[in-house]
Design a protein around this motif. Sequence first.
Motif, mmCIF file in Angstrom:
data_model
loop_
_atom_site.group_PDB
_atom_site.id
_atom_site.type_symbol
_atom_site.label_atom_id
_atom_site.label_comp_id
_atom_site.label_asym_id
_atom_site.label_seq_id
_atom_site.Cartn_x
_atom_site.Cartn_y
_atom_site.Cartn_z
ATOM 1 N N GLY A 167 -25.575 -41.357 17.773
ATOM 2 C CA GLY A 167 -24.224 -40.878 17.999
ATOM 3 C C GLY A 167 -23.273 -42.019 18.323
ATOM 4 O O GLY A 167 -23.659 -43.189 18.424
ATOM 5 N N HIS A 168 -22.007 -41.682 18.517
ATOM 6 C CA HIS A 168 -20.980 -42.704 18.716
ATOM 7 C C HIS A 168 -19.730 -42.040 19.256
ATOM 8 O O HIS A 168 -19.646 -40.813 19.364
ATOM 9 C CB HIS A 168 -20.675 -43.407 17.387
ATOM 10 C CG HIS A 168 -20.481 -42.466 16.240
ATOM 11 N ND1 HIS A 168 -19.258 -41.933 15.918
ATOM 12 C CD2 HIS A 168 -21.368 -41.921 15.369
ATOM 13 C CE1 HIS A 168 -19.393 -41.115 14.885
ATOM 14 N NE2 HIS A 168 -20.670 -41.084 14.535
ATOM 15 N N VAL A 169 -18.743 -42.844 19.560
ATOM 16 C CA VAL A 169 -17.481 -42.334 20.092
ATOM 17 C C VAL A 169 -16.338 -43.157 19.503
ATOM 18 O O VAL A 169 -16.482 -44.363 19.276
ATOM 19 C CB VAL A 169 -17.476 -42.397 21.637
ATOM 20 C CG1 VAL A 169 -17.557 -43.834 22.138
ATOM 21 C CG2 VAL A 169 -16.257 -41.708 22.209
ATOM 22 N N ASP A 170 -15.230 -42.497 19.249
ATOM 23 C CA ASP A 170 -14.033 -43.166 18.752
ATOM 24 C C ASP A 170 -13.180 -43.566 19.969
ATOM 25 O O ASP A 170 -12.571 -42.707 20.603
ATOM 26 C CB ASP A 170 -13.248 -42.217 17.846
ATOM 27 C CG ASP A 170 -12.016 -42.876 17.234
ATOM 28 O OD1 ASP A 170 -11.651 -43.987 17.677
ATOM 29 O OD2 ASP A 170 -11.411 -42.274 16.328
ATOM 30 N N PRO A 171 -13.125 -44.855 20.321
ATOM 31 C CA PRO A 171 -12.394 -45.257 21.526
ATOM 32 C C PRO A 171 -10.884 -45.098 21.405
ATOM 33 O O PRO A 171 -10.178 -45.141 22.421
ATOM 34 C CB PRO A 171 -12.789 -46.729 21.703
ATOM 35 C CG PRO A 171 -13.169 -47.188 20.338
ATOM 36 C CD PRO A 171 -13.766 -45.988 19.652
ATOM 37 N N ALA A 279 -16.776 -43.630 27.633
ATOM 38 C CA ALA A 279 -15.578 -44.257 27.072
ATOM 39 C C ALA A 279 -14.334 -43.914 27.887
ATOM 40 O O ALA A 279 -13.359 -44.677 27.892
ATOM 41 C CB ALA A 279 -15.385 -43.822 25.617
ATOM 42 N N CYS A 280 -14.358 -42.779 28.566
ATOM 43 C CA CYS A 280 -13.229 -42.367 29.417
ATOM 44 C C CYS A 280 -13.342 -42.928 30.833
ATOM 45 O O CYS A 280 -12.480 -42.660 31.675
ATOM 46 C CB CYS A 280 -13.137 -40.836 29.468
ATOM 47 S SG CYS A 280 -12.667 -40.094 27.885
ATOM 48 N N THR A 297 -24.900 -50.413 26.723
ATOM 49 C CA THR A 297 -24.305 -51.734 26.639
ATOM 50 C C THR A 297 -22.850 -51.565 26.215
ATOM 51 O O THR A 297 -22.580 -50.938 25.188
ATOM 52 C CB THR A 297 -25.048 -52.609 25.611
ATOM 53 O OG1 THR A 297 -26.417 -52.716 26.007
ATOM 54 C CG2 THR A 297 -24.418 -53.995 25.540
ATOM 55 N N PRO A 298 -21.890 -52.101 26.970
ATOM 56 C CA PRO A 298 -20.470 -51.870 26.642
ATOM 57 C C PRO A 298 -20.124 -52.289 25.213
ATOM 58 O O PRO A 298 -20.550 -53.337 24.735
ATOM 59 C CB PRO A 298 -19.734 -52.749 27.668
ATOM 60 C CG PRO A 298 -20.665 -52.835 28.824
ATOM 61 C CD PRO A 298 -22.044 -52.870 28.212
ATOM 62 N N GLY A 299 -19.352 -51.425 24.541
ATOM 63 C CA GLY A 299 -18.818 -51.741 23.229
ATOM 64 C C GLY A 299 -19.730 -51.487 22.052
ATOM 65 O O GLY A 299 -19.323 -51.667 20.899
#
Length: 330
Positions: A167-171, A279-280, A297-299
């Motif tokens: 999975g992933h997130v749109d920053p 991310a929030c 891990t950030p980013g």
Amino acid sequence: MRMVIFGLTVTSSWGNGHATLWRGLIGALAPLGWAISFFEHDTPYYAGARDIDRLNGGNIVLYADWENIRHEAEAAIREADVVIVTSYCPDAVDATRIANDSCRGLKVFYDLDTPVTLASIERGDHPAYFEPKGLRDFDLVLSYTGGPAIDTLRSILGARHVLPLYGHVDPDRHRPAQPRSEFAADLSYLGTYAEDRQAAVETLLVAPAARLPNRRFVIGGAQYPQDFPWSSNIYFVRHLPPADHPAFFSSSRLTLNVTREAMARQGWCPSGRLFEAAACGTAIISDEWAGLDSFFTPGEHTSAHRAAELDRILNDAFASMSRGTMEEAV
């Protein structure tokens, strides 16, 4: 490069985790040179809670009946460089059969529900989104779940080449936001109701709410039953569109993550909500499962990073095909 996706839904995030993931991934693939069409069966329960009618970076093909769209699907498959069929796509088997007959490029199966798939197989219930012979006809199988599940997809379902695509997130869409009073919470929980999560939700949210009547608890999600053990300090948001997720998380002192039983048992299966909350900038309380400590891990887990990873995987697969082999991309 043309990509055609036959999936569950991209237009509605109601009661599923697929839509938000596809939106972020497709939006990030477009700048890499991909022209994408997403075929979605237009069902009443998603139509009634549609979050978008236009897809950033791609084209939506909504259809009411497979037979009416078959010729358009066949044409799209013939012209595609990559055809992706996903778990829980209502017409996955029909799309796969057409791809087997006429796809000139890569045939890919993306299982966004691998723990559920494998649990069904263990129970003797064959999932409706691929044929009884398994996944052996696909050039590549992608799994939302890593770890031991990768080997199980090979040994039980005959997948020849399997790689995780997490999975992933749109920053750009999920970042710290202005808190809103209706979402204010000492502890929040965002998730569709599921029986196999209920015991943990009761232990980690309902019971604390009963012990702390002066604290505020908020649950957001869909499909919660009438007999859920509500109390006067547990507030409910029936359906929270993705655009409101940042405000929801940013209004919480803490947010709770509870993993479905099959996912927790397999491990290596982070939910999109974990990445969104992180991310929030919201502190997270989570149940424990194998691999949890490897994902923060950030980013690393942005939609852009995941799209670049998928682009590399597909290009490696094309290179292998041109050599007459399908060496597994690593």
